[in-house]
Design a protein around this motif. Sequence first.
Motif, PDB file in Angstrom:
ATOM      1  N   PRO A   3       0.739  -1.035   0.079  1.00 17.40           N
ATOM      2  CA  PRO A   3       0.098   0.010  -0.130  1.00 17.40           C
ATOM      3  C   PRO A   3       0.785   1.285   0.019  1.00 17.40           C
ATOM      4  CG  PRO A   3       0.151  -1.311   2.094  1.00 17.40           C
ATOM      5  CD  PRO A   3       0.726  -1.880   1.099  1.00 17.40           C
ATOM      6  N   ARG A   4       0.330   2.443  -0.341  1.00 16.11           N
ATOM      7  CA  ARG A   4       0.915   3.704  -0.486  1.00 16.11           C
ATOM      8  C   ARG A   4       1.192   4.066   0.858  1.00 16.11           C
ATOM      9  NH1 ARG A   4      -0.721   8.443  -4.686  1.00 16.11           N
ATOM     10  NH2 ARG A   4       1.184   9.608  -4.855  1.00 16.11           N
ATOM     11  N   ASN A   5       2.256   4.688   1.440  1.00 19.81           N
ATOM     12  CA  ASN A   5       2.794   5.139   2.414  1.00 19.81           C
ATOM     13  C   ASN A   5       2.060   6.556   2.557  1.00 19.81           C
ATOM     14  OD1 ASN A   5       3.780   6.021   4.903  1.00 19.81           O
ATOM     15  ND2 ASN A   5       6.175   5.550   3.992  1.00 19.81           N
ATOM     16  N   GLY A  42      15.405   4.241   2.290  1.00 20.18           N
ATOM     17  CA  GLY A  42      13.967   4.527   1.763  1.00 20.18           C
ATOM     18  C   GLY A  42      13.671   4.092   0.241  1.00 20.18           C
ATOM     19  N   LYS A  43      14.804   3.383  -0.270  1.00 21.50           N
ATOM     20  CA  LYS A  43      14.759   2.829  -1.479  1.00 21.50           C
ATOM     21  C   LYS A  43      13.396   2.275  -1.937  1.00 21.50           C
ATOM     22  CE  LYS A  43      18.268   0.279  -1.180  1.00 21.50           C
ATOM     23  NZ  LYS A  43      18.193   0.463   0.492  1.00 21.50           N
ATOM     24  N   THR A  44      12.862   1.256  -1.057  1.00 20.14           N
ATOM     25  CA  THR A  44      11.810   0.474  -1.152  1.00 20.14           C
ATOM     26  C   THR A  44      10.392   1.573  -1.239  1.00 20.14           C
ATOM     27  OG1 THR A  44      12.465  -1.543  -0.334  1.00 20.14           O
ATOM     28  CG2 THR A  44      10.073  -1.162  -0.224  1.00 20.14           C
ATOM     29  N   GLN A  45      10.387   2.405  -0.398  1.00 17.52           N
ATOM     30  CA  GLN A  45       9.332   3.244  -0.224  1.00 17.52           C
ATOM     31  C   GLN A  45       9.296   4.199  -1.357  1.00 17.52           C
ATOM     32  OE1 GLN A  45       6.879   3.472   2.068  1.00 17.52           O
ATOM     33  NE2 GLN A  45       7.815   1.491   2.767  1.00 17.52           N
ATOM     34  N   TYR A  50       6.564   5.540  -6.254  1.00 14.56           N
ATOM     35  CA  TYR A  50       6.796   5.825  -8.008  1.00 14.56           C
ATOM     36  C   TYR A  50       5.468   5.025  -8.670  1.00 14.56           C
ATOM     37  CZ  TYR A  50       7.966   5.254 -12.755  1.00 14.56           C
ATOM     38  OH  TYR A  50       8.090   4.995 -14.193  1.00 14.56           O
ATOM     39  N   ALA A  51       5.217   3.882  -8.115  1.00  9.90           N
ATOM     40  CA  ALA A  51       4.172   2.885  -8.745  1.00  9.90           C
ATOM     41  C   ALA A  51       2.922   3.489  -8.578  1.00  9.90           C
ATOM     42  CB  ALA A  51       4.369   1.482  -8.258  1.00  9.90           C
ATOM     43  N   HIS A  52       2.711   4.201  -7.412  1.00 16.36           N
ATOM     44  CA  HIS A  52       1.284   4.614  -6.998  1.00 16.36           C
ATOM     45  C   HIS A  52       1.073   6.009  -7.808  1.00 16.36           C
ATOM     46  CE1 HIS A  52      -0.423   1.993  -4.344  1.00 16.36           C
ATOM     47  NE2 HIS A  52       0.916   1.568  -3.791  1.00 16.36           N
ATOM     48  N   ARG A  53       2.214   6.788  -7.782  1.00 14.46           N
ATOM     49  CA  ARG A  53       2.324   8.172  -8.394  1.00 14.46           C
ATOM     50  C   ARG A  53       2.016   8.372  -9.982  1.00 14.46           C
ATOM     51  NH1 ARG A  53       6.313  12.777  -6.607  1.00 14.46           N
ATOM     52  NH2 ARG A  53       5.685  12.137  -4.689  1.00 14.46           N
ATOM     53  N   PHE A  54       2.552   6.995 -10.646  1.00 11.92           N
ATOM     54  CA  PHE A  54       2.513   7.134 -11.819  1.00 11.92           C
ATOM     55  C   PHE A  54       1.572   5.826 -12.437  1.00 11.92           C
ATOM     56  CE2 PHE A  54       6.633   9.089 -10.977  1.00 11.92           C
ATOM     57  CZ  PHE A  54       6.157  10.461 -11.735  1.00 11.92           C
ATOM     58  N   ARG A  55       0.550   5.716 -11.545  1.00  6.53           N
ATOM     59  CA  ARG A  55      -0.022   4.211 -11.835  1.00  6.53           C
ATOM     60  C   ARG A  55      -0.932   4.404 -13.328  1.00  6.53           C
ATOM     61  NH1 ARG A  55      -3.833   3.080  -6.846  1.00  6.53           N
ATOM     62  NH2 ARG A  55      -4.389   1.462  -8.324  1.00  6.53           N
ATOM     63  N   GLU A  56      -1.401   5.683 -13.464  1.00  6.01           N
ATOM     64  CA  GLU A  56      -1.985   5.784 -14.654  1.00  6.01           C
ATOM     65  C   GLU A  56      -1.469   5.385 -16.004  1.00  6.01           C
ATOM     66  OE1 GLU A  56      -0.115   9.729 -13.993  1.00  6.01           O
ATOM     67  OE2 GLU A  56      -1.197   8.219 -12.686  1.00  6.01           O
ATOM     68  N   GLU A 310       0.340  -5.742   7.258  1.00  5.30           N
ATOM     69  CA  GLU A 310      -0.566  -5.536   6.045  1.00  5.30           C
ATOM     70  C   GLU A 310      -1.502  -6.618   5.708  1.00  5.30           C
ATOM     71  OE1 GLU A 310       2.053  -5.290   2.753  1.00  5.30           O
ATOM     72  OE2 GLU A 310       3.164  -3.463   3.367  1.00  5.30           O
ATOM     73  N   ALA A 311      -2.652  -6.167   4.896  1.00  2.00           N
ATOM     74  CA  ALA A 311      -3.564  -7.482   4.879  1.00  2.00           C
ATOM     75  C   ALA A 311      -3.446  -7.571   3.119  1.00  2.00           C
ATOM     76  CB  ALA A 311      -4.978  -6.885   5.136  1.00  2.00           C
TER      77      ALA A 311
END
Length: 825
Positions: A3-5, A42-45, A50-56, A310-311
């Motif tokens: 999930p997005r932080n 914070g590489k993973t974060q 990146y994935a959430h910000r550019f998901r479109e 996480e779920a």
Amino acid sequence: MPPRNKNFTGRDGLLTRLRNGIVDQDTAAVVPHALHGLGGVGKTQMAIEYAHRFRENYDLVWWIPADQPGLVRATLAQLAPRLGVPGPTTTGIEDSSNAVLEALRRGDPYSRWLLIFDNADEPADLQEVMPQGPGHVLITSRNHTWESVVDTVAVDVFPRAESMEFFKKRMRRAISDEDADRLSEALGDLPLALEQAAALQTETGMLAREYLRLLEERTSRLLSEGRPTEYPHSMTAAWELSVAKLKEYLPEAMELLRTCAFFGPEPIPRAVFYPVKGPIRQGTTTLLADPIRLGKAIGRLGKYALVRIEAEANEHRTLQVHRLIQALLREELDPAVQEEIREEVHSLLIGAAPQDPADTANWPRYEALLPHIRPAKVEESTRSDVRDFALNVLTYLSASGNHQALDQHLEIFLERWTADSGERDLHVLRAQRIRGNLLRELGQFQAAFDVDKGTLATMRDELGEAHPDVLILLNGIGADLRAQGEFGEAREHDEDSVRLHRQVLGEQDLLTFRAINNLALDLALMSEYQRSRDLLKEALTRAQAEGQALNRVTLLNLWTGLGRAVRQCGDYQEACDVGTEALGYGREYFDADHPRILLAQKELAIALMRAGDREEALELAEDTHARYMRVYGLDSPWTLAAATCLANALRANGQPEKAFDLARDTARRYPGVYGPDHPYNHGCASNVALLYRVLGQPKEARELNEKALKGVESKLSRGHHYALSIAVNLASDYAALDDLDQACALGLDTYRRLTELLGENHPTTLAAAANLSVDLIRAGETEEGQRLSSATMERYHRTLGEEHPDTIVAGEGRHLDWDFDPPPV
């Protein structure tokens, strides 16, 4: 995706640089990009953001934990259902992941995809699983060698302004710029340390000045003690502060956290933490027995940012501890305590593992436990229950087809167990048995036989002839012998095996049914088709009476085998009926690409072709071959058998050129799988020879068939069905070259042998008789030829019917051809 932080802060410049680098690539091929930096920066974060910000910009995003290379394929394989390719429960992890990589390469069904390999180590570890195609790949790693391999964005600690912004966002109460600046300075702007500090202050209400005082005391002590430099002092001090408060408020939560430190850094299933048998520390036992207290402990760990909760999509909760925190927790413990907690983790893993690792319903649980096997050092345990669990993991990897991970874990277990317990230890021997199965699945038949033979000898010495472990291995030996072309030796071996199974386990045991199925294969390979049919018919009747008590795969194997045996006896329409029933049963329980479904489908295609339903047979053969190609690749023995079936179906449907190309390519590949002298090689060569004659090259056909006949005779005998089938075709070659004397002599000898072996009404015998009658008439033996023709046509009408294609060809005085289809070994 994780999930997005919601507390993600800053990094805008790095994210923009990363995005520009990814979208500005000039080539259509994938150019991987990597986020590189020290642990805790914070590489993973950043990758998650990146994935959430550019998901479109993406139709598909997939997250792959990459710190254990052997498990990367398992995560790739989970993507299969989203891409419309076979999943790991039906084809195995290796084949499924290959299908995923191919779908990504094609961009079908998605061309806008993003794969994130988190915490990769060596570039070589991902070489075989790095996808090509139109999508994007993002890697996070602490290893600086990625800089020389891919486009890399360096990730460092926060700039001070971003550290201060993080504190203001993360803490629920107001914090002054001065306090935020002082905290950031003291913590070295390390994102993980900032998270620890903010969580502790938020949960305890501690003021910034108090936190700074305690942090200074901790840091000074740490520096005076000379703690290892690979962990930033600010991180270590922040962590120790959180731990101190945790011990004060809820000490049992600290013990749970220490337990988590000996799992892997990947998500730990919440279902692991339940009361179990085996060595467990008293405090953990008490905590696990109180679900209210346990829930409180987990919640507190989450609030202190020591555990990420996480779920997953299936609503199964997981706990995850950062690898840096895990390392710090382990480091503070004495070796004896470390070993005690590791034993506890082993007990928890055992308790969470289902009993039957071969059952596809249990695979998700094993998949969730797999990343923790190596970090928990399961291989170092000498406990019998831990090693049993390890063997179950190997069985899961074998059943699911994850050959890479299976090979890696096998090597580790065998090396350590052999060093600790010796080569004759039962767990070592069981692992060797699994190794033999793996080698056989990979087509390394000789190596599999060598391993199985040595293991069997030792098992017999240690356990005796009638031990269940010995009986299980006996079935593998029979398969090894068949794969080497030693059909007679395999039959003798499996006859003894069935006798032992019946004596020790009884008629209704699952292992006994498997042994009977193997013996039926041997009997058919020795031309004893009627005995094979009777054995399978009896076994299937008893197996069906068992209902759900019997493994469905075993039941389908017996059913498919019976259909094959009925066909080999010459009862083609009955074979179609049995094969249709078997395939229908299998489709109720298995995916269309399950290996047992594919085998049943191939056998039905052969039966349909023999029965004269050639168009339906071709359609089924094409579908089967395509699925085998996608699932197993080109050089698998299973794919080659399907290719042989398809080539025969193409010829029967008037497409000899396509049949020839496929048959010749398949025949060239067979020796690489079975070795140069296996009977299957010669049988497939005879198929190519048959097509040479059909295409107007009888001389090439004769030369190849003479060589094939000699090869089969040397391995089996002239009286074997395979040899006699080739002889039927060779006699036709002689006739096509107007060598009628040889055609009649060979045809007469073959006809007599087939009558004795299979009976006068078997379709192979009828083909030999029909061809011989034509050659006799051409050679001037008109009366004898016509008499044989009349008798043969009467038997054709009675057995196959007037409308069967073979009956029509024989009635028109044309030669009948006889092709070869290799059974499974």
